[in-house]
Design a protein around this motif. Structure first.
Motif, mmCIF file in Angstrom:
data_model
loop_
_atom_site.group_PDB
_atom_site.id
_atom_site.type_symbol
_atom_site.label_atom_id
_atom_site.label_comp_id
_atom_site.label_asym_id
_atom_site.label_seq_id
_atom_site.Cartn_x
_atom_site.Cartn_y
_atom_site.Cartn_z
ATOM 1 N N ASP A 40 0.832 -1.208 0.000
ATOM 2 C CA ASP A 40 0.000 0.000 0.000
ATOM 3 C C ASP A 40 0.867 1.258 0.000
ATOM 4 O O ASP A 40 0.549 2.238 -0.676
ATOM 5 C CB ASP A 40 -0.932 0.018 1.209
ATOM 6 N N LEU A 41 1.960 1.243 0.774
ATOM 7 C CA LEU A 41 2.876 2.381 0.790
ATOM 8 C C LEU A 41 3.503 2.581 -0.585
ATOM 9 O O LEU A 41 3.586 3.710 -1.080
ATOM 10 C CB LEU A 41 3.965 2.186 1.847
ATOM 11 N N LEU A 42 3.910 1.502 -1.210
ATOM 12 C CA LEU A 42 4.493 1.588 -2.546
ATOM 13 C C LEU A 42 3.484 2.147 -3.546
ATOM 14 O O LEU A 42 3.825 3.003 -4.379
ATOM 15 C CB LEU A 42 4.983 0.216 -2.992
ATOM 16 N N ASP A 43 2.243 1.719 -3.459
ATOM 17 C CA ASP A 43 1.197 2.240 -4.339
ATOM 18 C C ASP A 43 1.009 3.745 -4.137
ATOM 19 O O ASP A 43 0.874 4.500 -5.101
ATOM 20 C CB ASP A 43 -0.132 1.522 -4.088
ATOM 21 N N ALA A 44 1.005 4.179 -2.882
ATOM 22 C CA ALA A 44 0.828 5.606 -2.590
ATOM 23 C C ALA A 44 2.001 6.421 -3.128
ATOM 24 O O ALA A 44 1.810 7.518 -3.671
ATOM 25 C CB ALA A 44 0.676 5.823 -1.089
ATOM 26 N N GLU A 45 3.210 5.880 -2.991
ATOM 27 C CA GLU A 45 4.385 6.590 -3.497
ATOM 28 C C GLU A 45 4.406 6.620 -5.028
ATOM 29 O O GLU A 45 4.781 7.629 -5.627
ATOM 30 C CB GLU A 45 5.657 5.945 -2.957
ATOM 31 N N ILE A 46 3.979 5.544 -5.655
ATOM 32 C CA ILE A 46 3.947 5.501 -7.128
ATOM 33 C C ILE A 46 2.936 6.509 -7.673
ATOM 34 O O ILE A 46 3.195 7.179 -8.669
ATOM 35 C CB ILE A 46 3.629 4.070 -7.615
ATOM 36 N N MET A 47 1.788 6.648 -7.001
ATOM 37 C CA MET A 47 0.776 7.600 -7.472
ATOM 38 C C MET A 47 1.285 9.032 -7.424
ATOM 39 O O MET A 47 0.842 9.876 -8.196
ATOM 40 C CB MET A 47 -0.504 7.470 -6.644
ATOM 41 N N ALA A 48 2.223 9.298 -6.526
ATOM 42 C CA ALA A 48 2.726 10.663 -6.371
ATOM 43 C C ALA A 48 3.975 10.927 -7.209
ATOM 44 O O ALA A 48 4.519 12.029 -7.151
ATOM 45 C CB ALA A 48 3.024 10.928 -4.902
ATOM 46 N N LEU A 49 4.420 9.971 -7.989
ATOM 47 C CA LEU A 49 5.664 10.141 -8.735
ATOM 48 C C LEU A 49 5.579 11.133 -9.887
ATOM 49 O O LEU A 49 6.481 11.942 -10.084
ATOM 50 C CB LEU A 49 6.128 8.796 -9.300
ATOM 51 N N ASP A 50 4.540 11.075 -10.665
ATOM 52 C CA ASP A 50 4.509 11.831 -11.913
ATOM 53 C C ASP A 50 3.777 13.171 -11.819
ATOM 54 O O ASP A 50 3.453 13.768 -12.836
ATOM 55 C CB ASP A 50 3.884 10.973 -13.021
ATOM 56 N N PRO A 52 3.138 16.828 -8.993
ATOM 57 C CA PRO A 52 3.483 17.458 -7.703
ATOM 58 C C PRO A 52 2.633 16.853 -6.593
ATOM 59 O O PRO A 52 1.457 16.550 -6.776
ATOM 60 C CB PRO A 52 3.117 18.931 -7.917
ATOM 61 N N VAL A 53 3.257 16.670 -5.438
ATOM 62 C CA VAL A 53 2.575 16.031 -4.326
ATOM 63 C C VAL A 53 1.547 16.984 -3.741
ATOM 64 O O VAL A 53 1.875 18.062 -3.247
ATOM 65 C CB VAL A 53 3.589 15.599 -3.247
ATOM 66 N N ALA A 54 0.295 16.597 -3.835
ATOM 67 C CA ALA A 54 -0.792 17.384 -3.264
ATOM 68 C C ALA A 54 -0.948 17.017 -1.789
ATOM 69 O O ALA A 54 -0.353 16.052 -1.299
ATOM 70 C CB ALA A 54 -2.088 17.111 -4.022
ATOM 71 N N GLU A 55 -1.759 17.787 -1.098
ATOM 72 C CA GLU A 55 -1.972 17.532 0.326
ATOM 73 C C GLU A 55 -2.572 16.147 0.557
ATOM 74 O O GLU A 55 -2.197 15.443 1.497
ATOM 75 C CB GLU A 55 -2.885 18.612 0.915
ATOM 76 N N LEU A 56 -3.480 15.753 -0.304
ATOM 77 C CA LEU A 56 -4.104 14.436 -0.181
ATOM 78 C C LEU A 56 -3.081 13.321 -0.408
ATOM 79 O O LEU A 56 -3.090 12.308 0.297
ATOM 80 C CB LEU A 56 -5.259 14.303 -1.170
ATOM 81 N N ASP A 57 -2.175 13.509 -1.362
ATOM 82 C CA ASP A 57 -1.130 12.513 -1.606
ATOM 83 C C ASP A 57 -0.212 12.384 -0.397
ATOM 84 O O ASP A 57 0.154 11.281 -0.001
ATOM 85 C CB ASP A 57 -0.298 12.889 -2.835
ATOM 86 N N ALA A 58 0.175 13.519 0.177
ATOM 87 C CA ALA A 58 1.043 13.499 1.351
ATOM 88 C C ALA A 58 0.354 12.797 2.518
ATOM 89 O O ALA A 58 0.984 12.006 3.239
ATOM 90 C CB ALA A 58 1.446 14.919 1.735
ATOM 91 N N LEU A 59 -0.921 13.042 2.687
ATOM 92 C CA LEU A 59 -1.686 12.395 3.747
ATOM 93 C C LEU A 59 -1.759 10.886 3.518
ATOM 94 O O LEU A 59 -1.587 10.089 4.448
ATOM 95 C CB LEU A 59 -3.086 12.998 3.820
ATOM 96 N N ARG A 60 -1.989 10.486 2.281
ATOM 97 C CA ARG A 60 -2.071 9.065 1.938
ATOM 98 C C ARG A 60 -0.733 8.365 2.221
ATOM 99 O O ARG A 60 -0.692 7.255 2.767
ATOM 100 C CB ARG A 60 -2.445 8.917 0.463
ATOM 101 N N ILE A 61 0.379 9.026 1.877
ATOM 102 C CA ILE A 61 1.699 8.445 2.115
ATOM 103 C C ILE A 61 1.982 8.355 3.614
ATOM 104 O O ILE A 61 2.504 7.345 4.091
ATOM 105 C CB ILE A 61 2.781 9.258 1.380
ATOM 106 N N ARG A 62 1.647 9.401 4.366
ATOM 107 C CA ARG A 62 1.860 9.366 5.824
ATOM 108 C C ARG A 62 1.065 8.240 6.474
ATOM 109 O O ARG A 62 1.577 7.515 7.333
ATOM 110 C CB ARG A 62 1.459 10.701 6.460
ATOM 111 N N ARG A 63 -0.179 8.087 6.064
ATOM 112 C CA ARG A 63 -1.006 7.009 6.628
ATOM 113 C C ARG A 63 -0.431 5.641 6.289
ATOM 114 O O ARG A 63 -0.408 4.741 7.122
ATOM 115 C CB ARG A 63 -2.437 7.112 6.115
#
Length: 88
Positions: A40-50, A52-63
């Motif tokens: 799940d962490l890898l999926d969250a990081e992959i979604m944020a790769l291409d 800019p990291v939005a607030e929702l992406d940062a929250l998803r990665i932290r969780r």
């Protein structure tokens, strides 16, 4: 240089049938929550790769990171309990 010679599997104990043993399957089952949390962490990081990291992406990665840490903690505690024989 020494050559590596493969020996025929004359003993049933030495033969490898290509399947995991029961002990290996038990270890995988024990580590499965950690494996899923890391996926799940890898999926969250992959979604944020291409992008800019939005607030929702940062929250998803932290969780997802917190879930990985919690799964690691639980696995370490479970392993320590198993090694000590359940006595605290």
């Amino acid at each position: 240089m020494k050559s590596i010679i493969t020996l025929p599997a004359s003993s049933g104990g030495l033969a490898f049938d290509g399947e995991p043993s029961d002990a290996e399957l038990d270890a995988i089952e024990c580590e499965l929550p950690l494996i899923l949390a890391e996926a799940d962490l890898l999926d969250a990081e992959i979604m944020a790769l291409d992008r800019p990291v939005a607030e929702l992406d940062a929250l998803r990665i932290r969780r997802a990171r917190r879930r990985v840490l919690a799964a690691r903690r639980d696995l370490a505690n479970r392993t320590a309990t198993m090694l000590s024989g359940g006595a605290a």
